[in-house]
Design a protein around this motif. Sequence first.
Motif, PDB file in Angstrom:
ATOM      1  N   ALA A  79       0.690  -0.944  -0.131  1.00  0.00           N
ATOM      2  CA  ALA A  79      -0.161  -0.335  -0.175  1.00  0.00           C
ATOM      3  C   ALA A  79       0.815   1.491   0.178  1.00  0.00           C
ATOM      4  N   PHE A  80       1.572   1.267   1.058  1.00  0.00           N
ATOM      5  CA  PHE A  80       2.911   1.992   0.973  1.00  0.00           C
ATOM      6  C   PHE A  80       3.772   2.683  -0.727  1.00  0.00           C
ATOM      7  N   ALA A  81       3.686   1.533  -0.863  1.00  0.00           N
ATOM      8  CA  ALA A  81       5.119   1.576  -2.286  1.00  0.00           C
ATOM      9  C   ALA A  81       3.560   1.792  -3.593  1.00  0.00           C
ATOM     10  N   ALA A  82       2.498   1.799  -3.260  1.00  0.00           N
ATOM     11  CA  ALA A  82       1.538   2.340  -4.804  1.00  0.00           C
ATOM     12  C   ALA A  82       1.562   3.544  -4.282  1.00  0.00           C
ATOM     13  N   GLY A  83       1.699   4.424  -3.473  1.00  0.00           N
ATOM     14  CA  GLY A  83       1.675   5.937  -3.266  1.00  0.00           C
ATOM     15  C   GLY A  83       2.466   6.027  -3.155  1.00  0.00           C
ATOM     16  N   MET A  84       4.182   5.470  -3.006  1.00  0.00           N
ATOM     17  CA  MET A  84       5.234   5.728  -3.933  1.00  0.00           C
ATOM     18  C   MET A  84       4.861   6.633  -5.582  1.00  0.00           C
ATOM     19  N   ARG A  85       4.936   4.861  -5.659  1.00  0.00           N
ATOM     20  CA  ARG A  85       4.675   4.912  -7.479  1.00  0.00           C
ATOM     21  C   ARG A  85       3.894   5.954  -7.947  1.00  0.00           C
ATOM     22  N   LYS A  86       2.608   6.298  -7.875  1.00  0.00           N
ATOM     23  CA  LYS A  86       1.940   7.303  -7.710  1.00  0.00           C
ATOM     24  C   LYS A  86       2.443   8.694  -8.381  1.00  0.00           C
ATOM     25  N   ALA A  87       2.433   8.958  -6.971  1.00  0.00           N
ATOM     26  CA  ALA A  87       3.722   9.987  -6.441  1.00  0.00           C
ATOM     27  C   ALA A  87       4.875  10.239  -7.433  1.00  0.00           C
ATOM     28  N   HIS A  88       5.938   9.483  -7.137  1.00  0.00           N
ATOM     29  CA  HIS A  88       6.785   9.565  -8.139  1.00  0.00           C
ATOM     30  C   HIS A  88       7.285   8.497  -8.984  1.00  0.00           C
ATOM     31  N   GLY A  89       6.701   7.738  -9.106  1.00  0.00           N
ATOM     32  CA  GLY A  89       6.879   6.951 -10.192  1.00  0.00           C
ATOM     33  C   GLY A  89       8.273   5.581 -10.649  1.00  0.00           C
ATOM     34  N   LYS A  90       7.928   5.294  -8.606  1.00  0.00           N
ATOM     35  CA  LYS A  90       9.627   4.661  -8.181  1.00  0.00           C
ATOM     36  C   LYS A  90       9.278   4.544  -7.072  1.00  0.00           C
ATOM     37  N   LEU A  91       9.852   4.054  -5.725  1.00  0.00           N
ATOM     38  CA  LEU A  91      10.402   3.546  -4.799  1.00  0.00           C
ATOM     39  C   LEU A  91      11.358   4.720  -4.139  1.00  0.00           C
ATOM     40  N   LEU A  92      10.702   4.833  -3.182  1.00  0.00           N
ATOM     41  CA  LEU A  92      12.494   6.329  -2.579  1.00  0.00           C
ATOM     42  C   LEU A  92      13.117   4.875  -1.572  1.00  0.00           C
ATOM     43  N   VAL A  93      13.976   4.761  -1.941  1.00  0.00           N
ATOM     44  CA  VAL A  93      14.999   3.234  -1.414  1.00  0.00           C
ATOM     45  C   VAL A  93      16.063   4.196  -1.304  1.00  0.00           C
ATOM     46  N   SER A  94      16.867   5.188  -1.344  1.00  0.00           N
ATOM     47  CA  SER A  94      18.073   5.757  -0.606  1.00  0.00           C
ATOM     48  C   SER A  94      17.605   7.764  -0.367  1.00  0.00           C
ATOM     49  N   GLY A  95      18.345   7.711   0.335  1.00  0.00           N
ATOM     50  CA  GLY A  95      17.987   9.184   1.223  1.00  0.00           C
ATOM     51  C   GLY A  95      17.096   8.863   2.657  1.00  0.00           C
ATOM     52  N   ILE A  96      16.710  10.499   2.764  1.00  0.00           N
ATOM     53  CA  ILE A  96      15.937  10.349   3.358  1.00  0.00           C
ATOM     54  C   ILE A  96      14.896  11.820   2.657  1.00  0.00           C
ATOM     55  N   PRO A  97      13.379  10.970   2.447  1.00  0.00           N
ATOM     56  CA  PRO A  97      12.879   9.892   3.093  1.00  0.00           C
ATOM     57  C   PRO A  97      13.034   8.608   2.283  1.00  0.00           C
ATOM     58  N   ARG A  98      13.058   7.487   2.466  1.00  0.00           N
ATOM     59  CA  ARG A  98      13.189   5.858   1.900  1.00  0.00           C
ATOM     60  C   ARG A  98      12.489   4.444   2.944  1.00  0.00           C
ATOM     61  N   MET A  99      12.215   3.634   2.339  1.00  0.00           N
ATOM     62  CA  MET A  99      11.203   3.134   2.508  1.00  0.00           C
ATOM     63  C   MET A  99      12.466   1.148   2.447  1.00  0.00           C
ATOM     64  N   THR A 100      12.743   1.036   3.676  1.00  0.00           N
ATOM     65  CA  THR A 100      12.604  -0.195   3.220  1.00  0.00           C
ATOM     66  C   THR A 100      12.011  -1.228   2.584  1.00  0.00           C
ATOM     67  N   ARG A 101      12.576  -2.548   2.207  1.00  0.00           N
ATOM     68  CA  ARG A 101      11.316  -3.752   1.712  1.00  0.00           C
ATOM     69  C   ARG A 101      11.098  -4.525   2.713  1.00  0.00           C
ATOM     70  N   PRO A 102      10.292  -5.826   3.535  1.00  0.00           N
ATOM     71  CA  PRO A 102       9.933  -6.313   3.967  1.00  0.00           C
ATOM     72  C   PRO A 102      11.085  -7.873   3.750  1.00  0.00           C
ATOM     73  N   ARG A 103      11.331  -7.388   5.183  1.00  0.00           N
ATOM     74  CA  ARG A 103      13.022  -9.325   5.345  1.00  0.00           C
ATOM     75  C   ARG A 103      12.548  -9.320   6.353  1.00  0.00           C
ATOM     76  N   LYS A 104      12.779 -10.790   6.905  1.00  0.00           N
ATOM     77  CA  LYS A 104      13.167 -11.493   8.396  1.00  0.00           C
ATOM     78  C   LYS A 104      14.564 -10.614   8.401  1.00  0.00           C
ATOM     79  N   ARG A 105      14.259 -10.748  10.074  1.00  0.00           N
ATOM     80  CA  ARG A 105      14.857  -9.903  11.121  1.00  0.00           C
ATOM     81  C   ARG A 105      15.693 -10.880  12.176  1.00  0.00           C
ATOM     82  N   LYS A 106      16.848 -11.243  12.037  1.00  0.00           N
ATOM     83  CA  LYS A 106      17.138 -12.441  13.136  1.00  0.00           C
ATOM     84  C   LYS A 106      17.324 -11.556  13.902  1.00  0.00           C
ATOM     85  N   ASN A 107      17.077 -10.302  14.010  1.00  0.00           N
ATOM     86  CA  ASN A 107      17.846  -9.634  16.200  1.00  0.00           C
ATOM     87  C   ASN A 107      16.174  -9.996  16.839  1.00  0.00           C
TER      88      ASN A 107
END
Length: 242
Positions: A79-107
């Motif tokens: 849902a968040f990714a869809a909003g980013m793609r609509k506004a920017h045409g892509k995911l924001l993956v670097s700098g500020i702001p950005r979003m990481t992908r869901p991954r299993k966290r060992k910690n």
Amino acid sequence: MANEITVPLLPCRSIDEIVEFYTMLGFDRTYYQLRPYPCVGLQREDLQLQFFGIPDFRPEDSYGSCVVLVSDTGALFEAFAAGMRKAHGKLLVSGIPRMTRPRKRKNVGNVSGFSIVDPGGNWIRIFHNTAAADDNTDEPASQLAKATRNAVVLGDSKGDTRQAARILDSALTRHRGSAPVTDLVEALAYRAELALRAEDTTAARDALARARALTLSEAEREQLGETLASLDDLEAVLLDRP
């Protein structure tokens, strides 16, 4: 007592920047004031956040953070990714702001999680809400997969992009001949994302090319559906990079 509600109050440079960003993610503004100090409230379903403005605040120096527990990290990410793609045409993956992908966290007991780093530099850490988290569950079999999990802790939890990349580079060199192809794709996809966070487009393109060159069966493609989709997102980011 029961049914208590806690609402994080986080710092930012501009509450208007915050409103624009979170509106993109599907939040509604619930409160807004400029005096005696800037403050704004935002809500998306049951998720509530509030922010206060600080003159000359530097988002890159922020220690603001909170944990959000949700029933489905994948659905919220999309849902968040869809909003980013609509506004920017892509995911924001670097700098500020950005979003990481869901991954299993060992910690955190191998629970799936992702993070939003908002315009205030605040880390909104979103995890699957489960009582079944266990440090010994779903232990990866290959050495490369284990190294990828370690890199995720550093890169996505601590924010140490450089050290996470070092771990992956070393593991890819040592284990690329013995690791299952699915683990190779996962590792290379994450390496490309780390490279983009570090503004290293050469390393990002190299990792993506190596991932795309791997031969996958239909079953492996199905297993890697989300990861292969992430390659598409990363390639879209590179379209406007030199």
